[in-house]
Design an enzyme around this catalytic site. Structure first.
Site, PDB file in Angstrom:
ATOM      1  N   HIS A 163       0.828  -1.207   0.000  1.00 38.35           N
ATOM      2  CA  HIS A 163       0.000   0.000   0.000  1.00 38.35           C
ATOM      3  C   HIS A 163       0.864   1.260   0.000  1.00 38.35           C
ATOM      4  O   HIS A 163       0.682   2.161  -0.833  1.00 38.35           O
ATOM      5  CB  HIS A 163      -0.907  -0.022   1.234  1.00 38.35           C
ATOM      6  N   GLU A 164       1.816   1.312   0.922  1.00 42.38           N
ATOM      7  CA  GLU A 164       2.618   2.530   1.061  1.00 42.38           C
ATOM      8  C   GLU A 164       3.624   2.690  -0.079  1.00 42.38           C
ATOM      9  O   GLU A 164       3.957   3.811  -0.468  1.00 42.38           O
ATOM     10  CB  GLU A 164       3.333   2.543   2.412  1.00 42.38           C
ATOM     11  N   HIS A 213       2.048   4.544  -2.862  1.00 47.19           N
ATOM     12  CA  HIS A 213       2.153   5.993  -2.644  1.00 47.19           C
ATOM     13  C   HIS A 213       3.557   6.486  -3.004  1.00 47.19           C
ATOM     14  O   HIS A 213       3.713   7.538  -3.632  1.00 47.19           O
ATOM     15  CB  HIS A 213       1.865   6.335  -1.182  1.00 47.19           C
TER      16      HIS A 213
END
Length: 256
Positions: free
Chosen positions: A135-136, A139
């Site tokens: 997920h990160e 980003h």
């Protein structure tokens, strides 16, 4: 989930990530990541019996899980290769940090320091750590590849949509969240992505639900279709992660 701190001095910001330091402003990540705002302390033997000692043990376990994911997880290896090929190689000692966080979050991305935060008190199992890293790192990938401004609500909504789309919303997870429907699986997945993106935005930004929903709806069609660098939506209990990793070289992503 992303956040922006202003606890660094201007000089420290320049040293940490000179090419894309966000502008000055108040903290937008609330106090979900307290270790972002206090100096590091060195573990000591006497501290092993107190709360700090327990946190140190958690940190060691977290770092082991991070290392295991980076060495063994095909989807994390794909993200590492994609970031490297995009000009943003990841040094795990510099760009990934295990920290104590607010219990409401499992991880975060700090664009000021260009760091992924894994919450050692929340993500305790390798599978959970893998999900946080994926997920990160999405980003981080978006921040690397695009002129991403996390203070722009549309930009934030887009990267949260992409992270939810690629890292979270299998049919089973959507069912657990209450977004599932046996009769319209396509709509189910989209609703799950919107729900996950909304919760991430509201957790780290002082905006109303209406403002967050409006931003998500504005950018959803374009951002939902963008599957880079994974190339596919990962289904639970499938070999999609392995397929994505083996196909990475077709798109110029380095093998790691």
């Amino acid at each position: 989930m992303t956040f922006i701190d202003d606890y660094l001095t201007e000089e420290a910001k320049k040293d940490s990530i000179p090419e894309k330091s966000p502008p000055e402003g108040k903290q937008w990540g609330y106090d979900l990541y307290p270790e972002r705002r206090k100096p590091d302390t060195t573990p000591n033997v006497s501290g092993l019996l107190d709360k700090k000692g327990y946190e140190n043990i958690q940190k060691i376990k977290c770092e082991r899980n991070v290392y295991k994911c980076i060495k063994q997880s095909p989807i994390i290896k794909l993200m590492m290769g994609a970031l490297k090929s995009s000009g943003c190689p990841v040094d795990i000692r510099r760009h990934i940090s295990c920290e104590e966080c607010d219990p409401s979050v499992s991880g975060g991305f700090d664009p000021v320091l260009n760091q992924v935060v894994v919450c050692q008190n929340g993500a305790k199992k390798p599978a959970h750590v893998q999900g946080v890293l994926l997920h990160e790192m999405i980003h981080m990938f978006d921040y690397c590849r695009h002129d991403l401004n996390f203070r722009n609500l549309d930009h934030l909504a887009c990267t949260e949509i992409r992270a939810a789309n690629l890292a979270h919303c299998s049919f089973m997870s959507a069912w657990v969240q209450g977004d599932a429907s046996l009769f319209n699986i396509k709509a189910t997945h989209g609703d799950c992505v919107k729900s996950k993106a909304l919760s991430s935005i509201l957790a780290t930004r002082n905006v109303s639900t209406e403002e967050a929903v409006d931003a998500i709806e504005r950018v959803f069609p374009k951002c939902y279709r963008d599957l880079e660098p994974v190339g596919r939506r990962i289904r639970r209990n499938s070999d999609d992660m392995y397929k994505a990793y083996t196909e990475g070289f077709y798109y110029g992503y380095d093998s790691v």
